[in-house]
Design a protein around this motif. Structure first.
Motif, PDB file in Angstrom:
ATOM      1  N   ALA A 110       0.854  -1.203   0.000  1.00  0.00           N
ATOM      2  CA  ALA A 110       0.000   0.000   0.000  1.00  0.00           C
ATOM      3  C   ALA A 110       0.884   1.245   0.000  1.00  0.00           C
ATOM      4  CB  ALA A 110      -0.914   0.000   1.217  1.00  0.00           C
ATOM      5  N   ASP A 111       0.509   2.226  -0.825  1.00  0.00           N
ATOM      6  CA  ASP A 111       1.291   3.462  -0.901  1.00  0.00           C
ATOM      7  C   ASP A 111       0.843   4.475   0.146  1.00  0.00           C
ATOM      8  OD1 ASP A 111       2.883   2.938  -3.433  1.00  0.00           O
ATOM      9  OD2 ASP A 111       0.849   2.539  -4.123  1.00  0.00           O
ATOM     10  N   GLU A 112      -0.446   4.470   0.465  1.00  0.00           N
ATOM     11  CA  GLU A 112      -0.976   5.407   1.460  1.00  0.00           C
ATOM     12  C   GLU A 112      -1.963   4.668   2.342  1.00  0.00           C
ATOM     13  OE1 GLU A 112      -1.090   9.698  -0.856  1.00  0.00           O
ATOM     14  OE2 GLU A 112      -2.868   8.453  -0.948  1.00  0.00           O
ATOM     15  N   VAL A 113      -1.954   5.007   3.624  1.00  0.00           N
ATOM     16  CA  VAL A 113      -2.893   4.352   4.551  1.00  0.00           C
ATOM     17  C   VAL A 113      -3.711   5.411   5.281  1.00  0.00           C
ATOM     18  CG1 VAL A 113      -1.616   2.216   4.938  1.00  0.00           C
ATOM     19  CG2 VAL A 113      -1.024   4.232   6.245  1.00  0.00           C
ATOM     20  N   LEU A 114      -4.997   5.109   5.442  1.00  0.00           N
ATOM     21  CA  LEU A 114      -5.906   6.018   6.153  1.00  0.00           C
ATOM     22  C   LEU A 114      -6.561   5.247   7.287  1.00  0.00           C
ATOM     23  CD1 LEU A 114      -7.762   7.586   3.081  1.00  0.00           C
ATOM     24  CD2 LEU A 114      -6.332   8.847   4.714  1.00  0.00           C
ATOM     25  N   ASP A 115      -6.565   5.859   8.479  1.00  0.00           N
ATOM     26  CA  ASP A 115      -7.239   5.232   9.619  1.00  0.00           C
ATOM     27  C   ASP A 115      -8.740   5.475   9.484  1.00  0.00           C
ATOM     28  OD1 ASP A 115      -8.288   4.447  12.008  1.00  0.00           O
ATOM     29  OD2 ASP A 115      -7.033   5.753  13.258  1.00  0.00           O
ATOM     30  N   TYR A 116      -9.512   4.407   9.339  1.00  0.00           N
ATOM     31  CA  TYR A 116     -10.937   4.594   9.060  1.00  0.00           C
ATOM     32  C   TYR A 116     -11.685   5.222  10.229  1.00  0.00           C
ATOM     33  CZ  TYR A 116     -12.456   0.280  11.633  1.00  0.00           C
ATOM     34  OH  TYR A 116     -12.740  -0.684  12.578  1.00  0.00           O
ATOM     35  N   LYS A 117     -11.022   5.261  11.409  1.00  0.00           N
ATOM     36  CA  LYS A 117     -11.707   5.867  12.564  1.00  0.00           C
ATOM     37  C   LYS A 117     -11.361   7.363  12.712  1.00  0.00           C
ATOM     38  CE  LYS A 117     -12.038   1.561  15.092  1.00  0.00           C
ATOM     39  NZ  LYS A 117     -11.204   0.623  15.829  1.00  0.00           N
ATOM     40  N   SER A 118     -10.480   7.875  11.845  1.00  0.00           N
ATOM     41  CA  SER A 118     -10.118   9.293  11.920  1.00  0.00           C
ATOM     42  C   SER A 118     -10.987  10.089  10.939  1.00  0.00           C
ATOM     43  CB  SER A 118      -8.638   9.464  11.547  1.00  0.00           C
ATOM     44  OG  SER A 118      -8.489   9.235  10.157  1.00  0.00           O
ATOM     45  N   PRO A 119     -11.091  11.419  11.136  1.00  0.00           N
ATOM     46  CA  PRO A 119     -11.877  12.236  10.191  1.00  0.00           C
ATOM     47  C   PRO A 119     -11.330  12.143   8.764  1.00  0.00           C
ATOM     48  CG  PRO A 119     -11.343  13.496  12.178  1.00  0.00           C
ATOM     49  CD  PRO A 119     -10.585  12.193  12.282  1.00  0.00           C
ATOM     50  N   GLU A 120      -9.986  12.093   8.623  1.00  0.00           N
ATOM     51  CA  GLU A 120      -9.396  11.995   7.263  1.00  0.00           C
ATOM     52  C   GLU A 120      -9.779  10.658   6.632  1.00  0.00           C
ATOM     53  OE1 GLU A 120      -7.198  12.303  10.056  1.00  0.00           O
ATOM     54  OE2 GLU A 120      -7.649  14.445   9.992  1.00  0.00           O
ATOM     55  N   GLY A 121      -9.730   9.604   7.459  1.00  0.00           N
ATOM     56  CA  GLY A 121     -10.085   8.275   6.962  1.00  0.00           C
ATOM     57  C   GLY A 121     -11.550   8.222   6.562  1.00  0.00           C
ATOM     58  N   ALA A 122     -12.402   8.796   7.393  1.00  0.00           N
ATOM     59  CA  ALA A 122     -13.845   8.774   7.091  1.00  0.00           C
ATOM     60  C   ALA A 122     -14.135   9.554   5.814  1.00  0.00           C
ATOM     61  CB  ALA A 122     -14.622   9.352   8.267  1.00  0.00           C
ATOM     62  N   SER A 123     -13.328  10.581   5.537  1.00  0.00           N
ATOM     63  CA  SER A 123     -13.569  11.374   4.320  1.00  0.00           C
ATOM     64  C   SER A 123     -12.995  10.693   3.076  1.00  0.00           C
ATOM     65  CB  SER A 123     -12.935  12.757   4.463  1.00  0.00           C
ATOM     66  OG  SER A 123     -11.516  12.647   4.317  1.00  0.00           O
ATOM     67  N   LEU A 124     -12.130   9.688   3.285  1.00  0.00           N
ATOM     68  CA  LEU A 124     -11.463   8.919   2.209  1.00  0.00           C
ATOM     69  C   LEU A 124     -10.492   9.752   1.379  1.00  0.00           C
ATOM     70  CD1 LEU A 124     -14.405   6.712   0.802  1.00  0.00           C
ATOM     71  CD2 LEU A 124     -12.797   6.129   2.620  1.00  0.00           C
ATOM     72  N   ALA A 162     -15.549  -2.378   2.821  1.00  0.00           N
ATOM     73  CA  ALA A 162     -16.238  -1.940   4.042  1.00  0.00           C
ATOM     74  C   ALA A 162     -17.736  -1.884   3.729  1.00  0.00           C
ATOM     75  CB  ALA A 162     -15.704  -0.573   4.457  1.00  0.00           C
ATOM     76  N   SER A 163     -18.507  -1.263   4.584  1.00  0.00           N
ATOM     77  CA  SER A 163     -19.929  -1.104   4.252  1.00  0.00           C
ATOM     78  C   SER A 163     -20.408   0.225   4.835  1.00  0.00           C
ATOM     79  CB  SER A 163     -20.753  -2.269   4.800  1.00  0.00           C
ATOM     80  OG  SER A 163     -20.474  -2.438   6.159  1.00  0.00           O
ATOM     81  N   GLY A 164     -21.473   0.731   4.255  1.00  0.00           N
ATOM     82  CA  GLY A 164     -22.114   1.922   4.806  1.00  0.00           C
ATOM     83  C   GLY A 164     -21.485   3.246   4.397  1.00  0.00           C
ATOM     84  N   ILE A 165     -20.540   3.253   3.469  1.00  0.00           N
ATOM     85  CA  ILE A 165     -19.944   4.522   3.023  1.00  0.00           C
ATOM     86  C   ILE A 165     -20.852   5.134   1.948  1.00  0.00           C
ATOM     87  CG2 ILE A 165     -17.920   5.610   1.944  1.00  0.00           C
ATOM     88  CD1 ILE A 165     -16.224   3.298   3.119  1.00  0.00           C
ATOM     89  N   SER A 166     -21.172   6.426   2.107  1.00  0.00           N
ATOM     90  CA  SER A 166     -22.150   7.034   1.190  1.00  0.00           C
ATOM     91  C   SER A 166     -21.530   7.272  -0.191  1.00  0.00           C
ATOM     92  CB  SER A 166     -22.651   8.369   1.748  1.00  0.00           C
ATOM     93  OG  SER A 166     -21.593   9.310   1.710  1.00  0.00           O
ATOM     94  N   TRP A 167     -22.406   7.319  -1.199  1.00  0.00           N
ATOM     95  CA  TRP A 167     -21.938   7.601  -2.556  1.00  0.00           C
ATOM     96  C   TRP A 167     -21.245   8.957  -2.617  1.00  0.00           C
ATOM     97  CZ3 TRP A 167     -20.348   5.765  -6.913  1.00  0.00           C
ATOM     98  CH2 TRP A 167     -20.189   6.637  -7.993  1.00  0.00           C
ATOM     99  N   SER A 168     -21.784   9.957  -1.910  1.00  0.00           N
ATOM    100  CA  SER A 168     -21.196  11.305  -1.995  1.00  0.00           C
ATOM    101  C   SER A 168     -19.768  11.312  -1.446  1.00  0.00           C
ATOM    102  CB  SER A 168     -22.075  12.332  -1.290  1.00  0.00           C
ATOM    103  OG  SER A 168     -22.226  11.963   0.057  1.00  0.00           O
ATOM    104  N   THR A 169     -19.496  10.482  -0.440  1.00  0.00           N
ATOM    105  CA  THR A 169     -18.121  10.405   0.086  1.00  0.00           C
ATOM    106  C   THR A 169     -17.190   9.830  -0.976  1.00  0.00           C
ATOM    107  OG1 THR A 169     -19.027  10.036   2.277  1.00  0.00           O
ATOM    108  CG2 THR A 169     -16.690   9.538   1.995  1.00  0.00           C
ATOM    109  N   PHE A 170     -17.634   8.785  -1.628  1.00  0.00           N
ATOM    110  CA  PHE A 170     -16.801   8.227  -2.716  1.00  0.00           C
ATOM    111  C   PHE A 170     -16.646   9.259  -3.836  1.00  0.00           C
ATOM    112  CE2 PHE A 170     -18.312   3.869  -1.290  1.00  0.00           C
ATOM    113  CZ  PHE A 170     -17.076   3.487  -0.832  1.00  0.00           C
TER     114      PHE A 170
END
Ligand SMILES: NC(=O)c1ccc[n+]([C@@H]2O[C@H](COP(=O)([O-])OP(=O)(O)OC[C@H]3O[C@@H](n4cnc5c(N)ncnc54)[C@H](OP(=O)(O)O)[C@@H]3O)[C@@H](O)[C@H]2O)c1
Length: 324
Positions: free
Chosen positions: A195-209, A224-232
């Protein structure tokens, strides 16, 4: 032989019972194997939870699990692939019938492949659902080898599917840039897989993707599950695609809406198709040391309930194995 079964929907660990049942005889197109390792997938407990009712399971009582490795003990009369007793194999079982959480299983010969000596039973049993899903999400649905893809996002990359997806993305498209989401404890492990970059899914940056280097993703494998289309969508390039692995009502709607509006940001849902060619290819990658399996934990059949609980918990790093 000993097996674990459930006889109704729901009940979780308490609904699983140790039973004594006859060793399954192989039908014409099957081989019987002595199971050496079975890997658990979230799909197994979701069948018990009734997520796919009334389609799965086809009947009760049901012996769960589909991904097994073991030794051939008997062959059915057609034996189209020439298996013989003593062959070490990896096999996929249809989820409609199940049967993997047991000392013996009858498996379709056309969903069974030879396991080389250098591939352990636990590693072999870990591949069918996870690596095949990752492979089909990246290649068949995501188009990794057929359209220009630079930047890839893989969510829940520390799970069974994600670990395979990170490695296969780098194998299939070595110049691609791979961003992943996982818990902070797995950052180093993810980097070790490529992996070139890692995001903590529990952090605000991770949640924003949001990619730390500002990359826009051409392909997203959403384990994962439950991530909104607008976030993607706010993180995707002009011609891009999200491949959902855990669809819900909203993702089905997203797929249809993107399609009928001819949007350049597309979405798709993958239902993994079991096939022996993909499995053979993935076993070979493990044999050649190009694909690594990560085992989270191993349990004997007598403690299969603990493996079930661990799988339901959803926080394993890699595969949960039961060894009869
Ligand atoms: N469509 C299909 O045909 C198909 C096939 C296979 C799998 N699936 C589905 O794909 C999903 C993933 O399967 P799997 O076998 O990889 O599951 P898994 O092994 O149970 O995944 C567990 C991992 O996911 C991480 N995780 C959980 N929630 C996360 C989040 N929101 N963001 C980032 N990481 C998260 C956990 O990290 P922490 O421990 O740090 O929390 C843990 O390491 C499941 O829902 C499964 O049912 C679908």
């Amino acid at each position: 032989m000993e097996a674990l079964q459930f006889s109704s929907y729901g009940g979780g660990v308490a609904g699983l019972k140790h039973v004594r049942v006859p060793i399954p005889e192989p039908k014409k197109d099957e081989v019987q194997i002595k199971v050496e390792a079975t890997s658990l997938n979230p799909f197994d407990w979701k069948i018990q939870a009734g997520t796919l009712r009334p389609f799965l399971p086809s009947k009760f009582p049901y012996t769960p699990c589909t991904d097994v490795a073991g030794e051939v003990t008997k062959v059915g009369s057609s034996n189209s692939k020439g298996f013989k007793p003593g062959d070490k194999v990896v096999a996929m079982i249809s989820p409609a019938n199940g049967g993997g959480l047991a000392e013996y299983a009858a498996v379709k010969a056309n969903l069974t492949v030879i396991r080389p000596d250098t591939v352990s039973a636990a590693d072999g049993a870990s591949l069918a659902t996870t690596a095949m899903t990752a492979y089909q999400a990246l290649k068949t649905v995501g188009g990794l080898t057929t359209r220009p893809i630079q930047n890839i996002l893989i969510t829940a990359a520390s799970g069974g599917v994600g670990i395979m997806a990170v490695q296969l993305a780098k194998l299939l498209a070595p110049s691609s840039h791979v961003t992943v989401t996982c818990g902070a404890r797995n950052f180093e492990f993810m980097r070790s897989l490529g992996a070139d970059e890692v995001l903590d899914y529990k952090s605000p940056e991770g949640a924003s993707l949001k990619s730390p280097s500002g990359k826009k993703y051409d392909l997203v494998v959403d384990a994962a599950s439950g991530i909104s289309w607008s976030t993607f969508a706010s993180n995707m390039s002009a011609k891009s695609k999200v491949v959902y692995l855990t669809p819900n009502g909203s993702s089905f709607l997203t797929v249809v809406l993107r399609k009928i509006t001819f949007s350049s940001k597309q979405a798709a849902i993958l239902f993994t198709a079991q096939n022996d060619k993909d499995l053979e290819f993935l076993v070979r990658l493990v044999e050649e040391g190009k694909l690594k399996v990560k085992i989270d934990s191993k349990y004997p059949l007598t403690k299969a309930e603990d493996a079930w609980a661990k799988c339901m918990d959803g926080h394993a790093t890699g595969k949960i194995i039961v060894e009869p």
